[in-house]
Write a protein that holds these residues in place. Structure first.
Motif, PDB file in Angstrom:
ATOM      1  N   PHE A 173       0.821  -1.209   0.000  1.00  0.00           N
ATOM      2  CA  PHE A 173       0.000   0.000   0.000  1.00  0.00           C
ATOM      3  C   PHE A 173       0.860   1.267   0.000  1.00  0.00           C
ATOM      4  CE2 PHE A 173      -3.828  -1.903   2.550  1.00  0.00           C
ATOM      5  CZ  PHE A 173      -3.902  -2.948   1.651  1.00  0.00           C
ATOM      6  N   MET A 174       0.458   2.235  -0.801  1.00  0.00           N
ATOM      7  CA  MET A 174       1.072   3.559  -0.712  1.00  0.00           C
ATOM      8  C   MET A 174       0.845   4.181   0.658  1.00  0.00           C
ATOM      9  SD  MET A 174       0.115   5.119  -4.457  1.00  0.00           S
ATOM     10  CE  MET A 174       0.740   4.353  -5.974  1.00  0.00           C
ATOM     11  N   GLN A 175      -0.284   3.851   1.280  1.00  0.00           N
ATOM     12  CA  GLN A 175      -0.610   4.414   2.599  1.00  0.00           C
ATOM     13  C   GLN A 175       0.318   3.918   3.697  1.00  0.00           C
ATOM     14  OE1 GLN A 175      -2.866   3.807   0.234  1.00  0.00           O
ATOM     15  NE2 GLN A 175      -3.696   5.874   0.122  1.00  0.00           N
ATOM     16  N   ASN A 176       1.145   2.909   3.416  1.00  0.00           N
ATOM     17  CA  ASN A 176       2.149   2.496   4.392  1.00  0.00           C
ATOM     18  C   ASN A 176       3.102   3.646   4.728  1.00  0.00           C
ATOM     19  OD1 ASN A 176       1.032  -0.031   4.286  1.00  0.00           O
ATOM     20  ND2 ASN A 176       2.759  -1.020   3.294  1.00  0.00           N
ATOM     21  N   PHE A 177       3.195   4.625   3.803  1.00  0.00           N
ATOM     22  CA  PHE A 177       4.112   5.754   3.997  1.00  0.00           C
ATOM     23  C   PHE A 177       3.385   7.027   4.406  1.00  0.00           C
ATOM     24  CE2 PHE A 177       5.697   2.900   0.656  1.00  0.00           C
ATOM     25  CZ  PHE A 177       6.869   2.461   1.267  1.00  0.00           C
ATOM     26  N   THR A 178       2.048   6.968   4.469  1.00  0.00           N
ATOM     27  CA  THR A 178       1.286   8.185   4.762  1.00  0.00           C
ATOM     28  C   THR A 178       0.324   8.028   5.929  1.00  0.00           C
ATOM     29  OG1 THR A 178      -0.546   7.638   3.253  1.00  0.00           O
ATOM     30  CG2 THR A 178       1.351   8.809   2.315  1.00  0.00           C
ATOM     31  N   GLY A 179       0.004   6.802   6.325  1.00  0.00           N
ATOM     32  CA  GLY A 179      -1.037   6.577   7.327  1.00  0.00           C
ATOM     33  C   GLY A 179      -0.491   6.063   8.644  1.00  0.00           C
ATOM     34  N   ALA A 180      -1.219   5.095   9.211  1.00  0.00           N
ATOM     35  CA  ALA A 180      -0.827   4.506  10.496  1.00  0.00           C
ATOM     36  C   ALA A 180      -0.114   3.184  10.228  1.00  0.00           C
ATOM     37  CB  ALA A 180      -2.060   4.290  11.373  1.00  0.00           C
ATOM     38  N   HIS A 181       1.170   3.246   9.986  1.00  0.00           N
ATOM     39  CA  HIS A 181       1.966   2.069   9.650  1.00  0.00           C
ATOM     40  C   HIS A 181       3.373   2.287  10.178  1.00  0.00           C
ATOM     41  CE1 HIS A 181       4.400  -0.613   7.040  1.00  0.00           C
ATOM     42  NE2 HIS A 181       3.334  -1.362   7.008  1.00  0.00           N
ATOM     43  N   LEU A 182       4.108   1.204  10.329  1.00  0.00           N
ATOM     44  CA  LEU A 182       5.474   1.292  10.849  1.00  0.00           C
ATOM     45  C   LEU A 182       6.334   2.232  10.007  1.00  0.00           C
ATOM     46  CD1 LEU A 182       7.438   0.146  12.978  1.00  0.00           C
ATOM     47  CD2 LEU A 182       7.980  -1.692  11.358  1.00  0.00           C
ATOM     48  N   HIS A 183       6.225   2.133   8.668  1.00  0.00           N
ATOM     49  CA  HIS A 183       7.031   3.015   7.808  1.00  0.00           C
ATOM     50  C   HIS A 183       6.631   4.476   7.998  1.00  0.00           C
ATOM     51  CE1 HIS A 183       9.053  -0.254   5.995  1.00  0.00           C
ATOM     52  NE2 HIS A 183       8.169  -0.562   5.072  1.00  0.00           N
ATOM     53  N   ASP A 242       5.203   5.871  10.585  1.00  0.00           N
ATOM     54  CA  ASP A 242       5.653   6.312  11.911  1.00  0.00           C
ATOM     55  C   ASP A 242       7.147   6.624  11.893  1.00  0.00           C
ATOM     56  OD1 ASP A 242       3.113   5.991  12.909  1.00  0.00           O
ATOM     57  OD2 ASP A 242       3.514   4.034  13.827  1.00  0.00           O
ATOM     58  N   SER A 243       7.928   5.781  11.220  1.00  0.00           N
ATOM     59  CA  SER A 243       9.374   5.985  11.158  1.00  0.00           C
ATOM     60  C   SER A 243       9.723   7.255  10.382  1.00  0.00           C
ATOM     61  CB  SER A 243      10.040   4.761  10.514  1.00  0.00           C
ATOM     62  OG  SER A 243      11.439   4.903  10.501  1.00  0.00           O
ATOM     63  N   ILE A 244       8.953   7.519   9.327  1.00  0.00           N
ATOM     64  CA  ILE A 244       9.172   8.754   8.572  1.00  0.00           C
ATOM     65  C   ILE A 244       8.914   9.965   9.456  1.00  0.00           C
ATOM     66  CG2 ILE A 244       8.224  10.191   6.718  1.00  0.00           C
ATOM     67  CD1 ILE A 244       7.786   7.588   5.126  1.00  0.00           C
ATOM     68  N   ARG A 245       7.787   9.936  10.192  1.00  0.00           N
ATOM     69  CA  ARG A 245       7.423  11.080  11.023  1.00  0.00           C
ATOM     70  C   ARG A 245       8.392  11.266  12.185  1.00  0.00           C
ATOM     71  NH1 ARG A 245       2.001   9.421   9.476  1.00  0.00           N
ATOM     72  NH2 ARG A 245       1.946   7.826  11.118  1.00  0.00           N
ATOM     73  N   GLU A 246       8.835  10.150  12.781  1.00  0.00           N
ATOM     74  CA  GLU A 246       9.654  10.253  13.983  1.00  0.00           C
ATOM     75  C   GLU A 246      11.149  10.400  13.691  1.00  0.00           C
ATOM     76  OE1 GLU A 246       8.719   6.890  16.411  1.00  0.00           O
ATOM     77  OE2 GLU A 246       6.556   7.297  16.373  1.00  0.00           O
ATOM     78  N   HIS A 247      11.615   9.721  12.621  1.00  0.00           N
ATOM     79  CA  HIS A 247      13.061   9.653  12.386  1.00  0.00           C
ATOM     80  C   HIS A 247      13.484  10.111  10.986  1.00  0.00           C
ATOM     81  CE1 HIS A 247      13.075   7.398  16.101  1.00  0.00           C
ATOM     82  NE2 HIS A 247      12.275   6.492  15.592  1.00  0.00           N
ATOM     83  N   GLY A 248      12.524  10.413  10.119  1.00  0.00           N
ATOM     84  CA  GLY A 248      12.883  10.817   8.766  1.00  0.00           C
ATOM     85  C   GLY A 248      13.541   9.699   7.985  1.00  0.00           C
ATOM     86  N   HIS A 264      16.194   6.228   2.978  1.00  0.00           N
ATOM     87  CA  HIS A 264      15.891   4.801   3.058  1.00  0.00           C
ATOM     88  C   HIS A 264      17.110   4.101   3.637  1.00  0.00           C
ATOM     89  CE1 HIS A 264      15.565   0.708   0.825  1.00  0.00           C
ATOM     90  NE2 HIS A 264      15.039   0.621   2.030  1.00  0.00           N
ATOM     91  N   ARG A 265      16.952   3.500   4.793  1.00  0.00           N
ATOM     92  CA  ARG A 265      18.046   2.763   5.421  1.00  0.00           C
ATOM     93  C   ARG A 265      17.936   1.290   5.053  1.00  0.00           C
ATOM     94  NH1 ARG A 265      18.073   3.876  11.652  1.00  0.00           N
ATOM     95  NH2 ARG A 265      19.573   2.142  11.480  1.00  0.00           N
ATOM     96  N   HIS A 266      18.983   0.748   4.462  1.00  0.00           N
ATOM     97  CA  HIS A 266      19.005  -0.637   4.002  1.00  0.00           C
ATOM     98  C   HIS A 266      19.425  -1.552   5.155  1.00  0.00           C
ATOM     99  CE1 HIS A 266      19.126   0.300  -0.525  1.00  0.00           C
ATOM    100  NE2 HIS A 266      18.954   1.445   0.107  1.00  0.00           N
ATOM    101  N   LEU A 267      18.530  -2.434   5.579  1.00  0.00           N
ATOM    102  CA  LEU A 267      18.819  -3.390   6.638  1.00  0.00           C
ATOM    103  C   LEU A 267      19.029  -4.780   6.054  1.00  0.00           C
ATOM    104  CD1 LEU A 267      16.115  -2.442   9.327  1.00  0.00           C
ATOM    105  CD2 LEU A 267      18.409  -1.471   9.009  1.00  0.00           C
ATOM    106  N   THR A 268      19.685  -5.640   6.816  1.00  0.00           N
ATOM    107  CA  THR A 268      19.760  -7.046   6.441  1.00  0.00           C
ATOM    108  C   THR A 268      18.435  -7.729   6.809  1.00  0.00           C
ATOM    109  OG1 THR A 268      20.590  -7.773   8.595  1.00  0.00           O
ATOM    110  CG2 THR A 268      22.231  -7.050   6.936  1.00  0.00           C
ATOM    111  N   TYR A 269      18.236  -8.921   6.266  1.00  0.00           N
ATOM    112  CA  TYR A 269      17.046  -9.691   6.626  1.00  0.00           C
ATOM    113  C   TYR A 269      16.983  -9.914   8.133  1.00  0.00           C
ATOM    114  CZ  TYR A 269      14.301 -13.854   7.641  1.00  0.00           C
ATOM    115  OH  TYR A 269      13.423 -14.744   8.210  1.00  0.00           O
ATOM    116  N   ASP A 270      18.095 -10.315   8.735  1.00  0.00           N
ATOM    117  CA  ASP A 270      18.123 -10.599  10.174  1.00  0.00           C
ATOM    118  C   ASP A 270      17.775  -9.360  10.993  1.00  0.00           C
ATOM    119  OD1 ASP A 270      18.791 -13.224   9.709  1.00  0.00           O
ATOM    120  OD2 ASP A 270      20.934 -12.952  10.061  1.00  0.00           O
TER     121      ASP A 270
END
Length: 294
Positions: free
Chosen positions: A138-148, A150-156, A220-226
């Motif tokens: 969903f595009m709303q993952n970046f605009t609504g109530a979602h972990l992404h 929230d991370s954008i709003r709190e940490h950019g 965009h911070r690239h994380l490993t799977y783990d």
């Protein structure tokens, strides 16, 4: 396709307060359909009949199904085995007179796959009229109530294990528009429908667009799977966290790098692009300083 529906019967929307359920409810009502809006708190929505519904409380099933002949199904969130509660409900729905069911699944989950894939596989054997919506992320993952979001709003920052993989992100408004057609058209799709936006974008692309629209630098911070799995496991069951991290890994390997014409074919208009959705939703969210009441 001709749109026909018995207005004396209701469309039951399970998950009516959620991202796609609320939009599907609103669009059905706007089109003149009677809607029973099912949620755990029986939340009142404009024009709908509120009804209490809990996947884990079968005592709520009867009232929700009363008078309904079609149902939109949003699976229980975060449950790695939704079939355990959904299939008993679907058997009861069929016995109660429901003849069409539209299930929300995901592009990454085929029939018989993990999670809701088992419900997808069972649906054609339960109903003669059916559809499975398999939207991309969903595009709303970046605009609504979602972990992404929230991370954008709190940490950019957007944190994923998706690497440079691209995704055909889709607007929830477009998912709802397809859901309405699948629920109310004279002919049911009787198939699964992979829904995407008009272009495939990487999470770096998303970060750039959000930066341009909001004026706030987002990376965009690239994380490993783990790392991604462990981050998610702090917020949800381990099994579900591993599944979501695995979906990120699949994105990195190109599994979601596609677009389809399904939204255009079913609604008669092209899907919305991410920039338009970001301008519509993020600029409004940022507007209190300019006098917005939202």
């Amino acid at each position: 396709m001709t749109v026909t529906h018995d207005c004396s019967a209701a469309v039951l929307v399970v998950g009516a307060t959620g991202t796609t359920g609320s939009r599907t409810t609103a669009q059905l009502i706007a089109a003149g359909h009677r809607v029973k809006a099912a949620s755990r708190r029986a939340t009142a929505l404009p024009g709908a009949e509120p009804v209490r519904f809990d996947w884990y409380d079968p005592a709520t099933f009867g009232a929700a199904l009363d008078g309904a002949d079609r149902v939109y199904l949003v699976p229980p969130v975060g449950d790695p085995d939704p079939a355990a509660v959904m299939l008993p409900f679907l058997h009861r729905a069929r016995a109660a007179g429901v003849h069409r069911a539209v299930l929300l699944s995901a592009s990454a989950v085929p029939a018989g796959g993990p999670g809701v894939g088992a419900v997808h596989q069972a649906l054609p054997g339960l109903f003669s009229q059916w559809a499975v919506l398999r939207p991309s992320w969903f595009m709303q993952n970046f605009t609504g109530a979602h972990l992404h979001a929230d991370s954008i709003r709190e940490h950019g920052a957007i944190l994923t294990a998706a690497g440079d993989g691209r995704v055909g992100f889709v607007d929830a408004d477009d998912i709802a528009a397809v859901a309405v057609r699948a629920l109310t058209d004279d002919r049911a799709p009787n198939t699964d429908l992979v829904l995407t936006g008009p272009e495939a974008l990487s999470h770096d692309d998303i970060a750039s667009i959000v930066t341009e629209v909001t004026g706030r630098h987002v990376t965009h911070r690239h994380l490993t799977y783990d790392d991604m799995r462990d981050r998610l496991a702090a917020l949800m069951p381990q099994e579900f966290a591993a599944m979501l991290a695995g979906m990120d890994r699949a994105i990195a390997e190109g599994a979601e790098d596609r677009t389809t014409g399904t939204v255009q074919r079913l609604t008669g208009r092209p899907p919305h692009g991410f920039r338009a959705v970001a301008e519509r939703e993020l600029s409004v969210r940022a507007a209190p300083e300019t006098g917005s009441t939202r």
